[in-house]
Design a protein around this motif. Structure first.
Motif, mmCIF file in Angstrom:
data_model
loop_
_atom_site.group_PDB
_atom_site.id
_atom_site.type_symbol
_atom_site.label_atom_id
_atom_site.label_comp_id
_atom_site.label_asym_id
_atom_site.label_seq_id
_atom_site.Cartn_x
_atom_site.Cartn_y
_atom_site.Cartn_z
ATOM 1 N N PHE A 71 0.848 -1.206 0.000
ATOM 2 C CA PHE A 71 0.000 0.000 0.000
ATOM 3 C C PHE A 71 0.878 1.249 0.000
ATOM 4 O O PHE A 71 0.688 2.174 -0.799
ATOM 5 N N GLU A 72 1.859 1.255 0.873
ATOM 6 C CA GLU A 72 2.710 2.439 1.003
ATOM 7 C C GLU A 72 3.603 2.643 -0.217
ATOM 8 O O GLU A 72 3.886 3.786 -0.592
ATOM 9 N N ARG A 73 4.028 1.551 -0.839
ATOM 10 C CA ARG A 73 4.831 1.700 -2.065
ATOM 11 C C ARG A 73 3.986 2.349 -3.157
ATOM 12 O O ARG A 73 4.463 3.215 -3.889
ATOM 13 N N ALA A 74 2.722 1.966 -3.224
ATOM 14 C CA ALA A 74 1.824 2.558 -4.228
ATOM 15 C C ALA A 74 1.612 4.050 -3.943
ATOM 16 O O ALA A 74 1.623 4.889 -4.855
ATOM 17 N N THR A 97 4.232 3.119 8.237
ATOM 18 C CA THR A 97 5.407 2.383 8.725
ATOM 19 C C THR A 97 6.633 3.302 8.730
ATOM 20 O O THR A 97 6.667 4.320 8.024
ATOM 21 N N PRO A 98 7.661 2.908 9.497
ATOM 22 C CA PRO A 98 8.899 3.697 9.490
ATOM 23 C C PRO A 98 9.449 3.881 8.070
ATOM 24 O O PRO A 98 9.965 4.950 7.738
ATOM 25 N N TRP A 99 9.303 2.867 7.218
ATOM 26 C CA TRP A 99 9.822 3.011 5.854
ATOM 27 C C TRP A 99 9.199 4.229 5.161
ATOM 28 O O TRP A 99 9.910 5.068 4.594
ATOM 29 N N PHE A 100 7.871 4.343 5.231
ATOM 30 C CA PHE A 100 7.214 5.460 4.543
ATOM 31 C C PHE A 100 7.604 6.789 5.192
ATOM 32 O O PHE A 100 7.934 7.759 4.513
ATOM 33 N N VAL A 101 7.563 6.804 6.519
ATOM 34 C CA VAL A 101 7.892 8.049 7.241
ATOM 35 C C VAL A 101 9.298 8.508 6.865
ATOM 36 O O VAL A 101 9.545 9.709 6.666
ATOM 37 N N HIS A 141 2.536 18.839 13.782
ATOM 38 C CA HIS A 141 3.882 18.336 14.094
ATOM 39 C C HIS A 141 4.450 17.596 12.892
ATOM 40 O O HIS A 141 3.696 17.122 12.022
ATOM 41 N N PHE A 142 5.769 17.489 12.867
ATOM 42 C CA PHE A 142 6.411 16.639 11.866
ATOM 43 C C PHE A 142 6.111 15.186 12.216
ATOM 44 O O PHE A 142 6.024 14.830 13.399
ATOM 45 N N VAL A 143 5.960 14.368 11.197
ATOM 46 C CA VAL A 143 5.654 12.960 11.433
ATOM 47 C C VAL A 143 6.953 12.182 11.632
ATOM 48 O O VAL A 143 7.906 12.328 10.858
ATOM 49 N N VAL A 144 6.978 11.396 12.703
ATOM 50 C CA VAL A 144 8.083 10.471 12.966
ATOM 51 C C VAL A 144 7.444 9.083 13.119
ATOM 52 O O VAL A 144 6.216 8.979 13.237
ATOM 53 N N PRO A 145 8.269 8.034 13.121
ATOM 54 C CA PRO A 145 7.656 6.694 13.167
ATOM 55 C C PRO A 145 6.732 6.479 14.364
ATOM 56 O O PRO A 145 5.706 5.807 14.236
#
Ligand code: GRF
Length: 219
Positions: A71-74, A97-101, A141-145
């Motif tokens: 989903f996040e890759r898309a 997920t941390p990867w997307f963030v 706020h900035f998004v973190v994992p």
């Protein structure tokens, strides 16, 4: 300086998205909303964005089943395709997920309907009333994992009144949300926000008027 290309990610009615679109209409705003993406195909906010002439897309998370990474890759692929520079989460109801963030370090903002770090998570207005707080509000706020935990860019506070219901308090906070999100986006797009030790500085300073919207108390 060219205006920052911004995508807004939504799941629902998109009133914050609409506030961002409205505020960035003027060409002297340092950001422009060029793309709106929803993970819910029928989200009300999509029609608002279309009416404003903005490109929209749906990436339905249900199509990917339990495969959050796919989903996040898309999602990431269409953001890259649209040459997005900043991402605003606005009522986007998927945990990332941390990867997307990590694809968007200090380039992804979220708005949370409470004065963080108080009341992370859901049902913030009900919990604020239960706790008997005298001040409530919203945070960009900035998004973190970690959920609802990133460096705070702007906060807006409202009074909590004795006869408030959850709906009344939510509406009061929402008004403030619609002010602080465009304000935070402006500061970030202008490059005035830096992060040091997990805290945001505006123009290199710890406390700045631009980063706080305080309530005017009325009886
Ligand atoms: C807002 O209260 C926002 O703070 C929270 O979700 C809600 C979204 O509302 N993250 P809207 O879709 O922007 O109207």
């Amino acid at each position: 300086m060219s205006r920052k290309r911004v995508a807004v990610l939504i799941s629902g009615r998109g009133s914050n998205m609409a506030a961002l679109i409205e505020a960035t209409k003027s060409v002297d705003h340092p950001a422009e909303i060029v793309f709106v993406v929803s993970n819910v195909p029928g989200a009300g906010g999509l029609a608002t964005a279309v009416a404003a002439g903005i490109a929209v897309a749906s990436v339905d998370h249900r199509r990917f089943g339990k495969d959050r990474a796919a989903f996040e890759r898309a999602l990431q692929a269409i953001l890259v395709e649209h040459r997005i520079e900043l991402v605003c989460l606005a009522g986007f109801m998927r945990l990332l997920t941390p990867w997307f963030v990590e694809q968007w370090p200090q380039r992804m903002l979220n708005i949370h309907p409470a004065l963080l770090p108080a009341f992370k998570g859901l049902d913030t207005h009900r919990r604020a009333l239960e706790a008997g707080v005298k001040r409530h509000g919203a945070t960009v706020h900035f998004v973190v994992p970690e959920m609802d935990a990133g460096p705070i860019v702007v906060q807006g506070a409202v009074p909590v009144r004795a006869d408030d219901t959850e709906a009344i308090l939510a509406a009061r906070v929402l008004t403030v949300e619609h002010c602080i999100y465009p304000q935070a986006l402006r500061l970030v797009a202008e490059g005035r926000v830096t992060v040091a030790d997990g805290r945001c500085l505006v123009d290199g300073q710890q406390v700045r008027e631009a980063a706080l919207l305080a309530p005017v108390d009325r009886p």
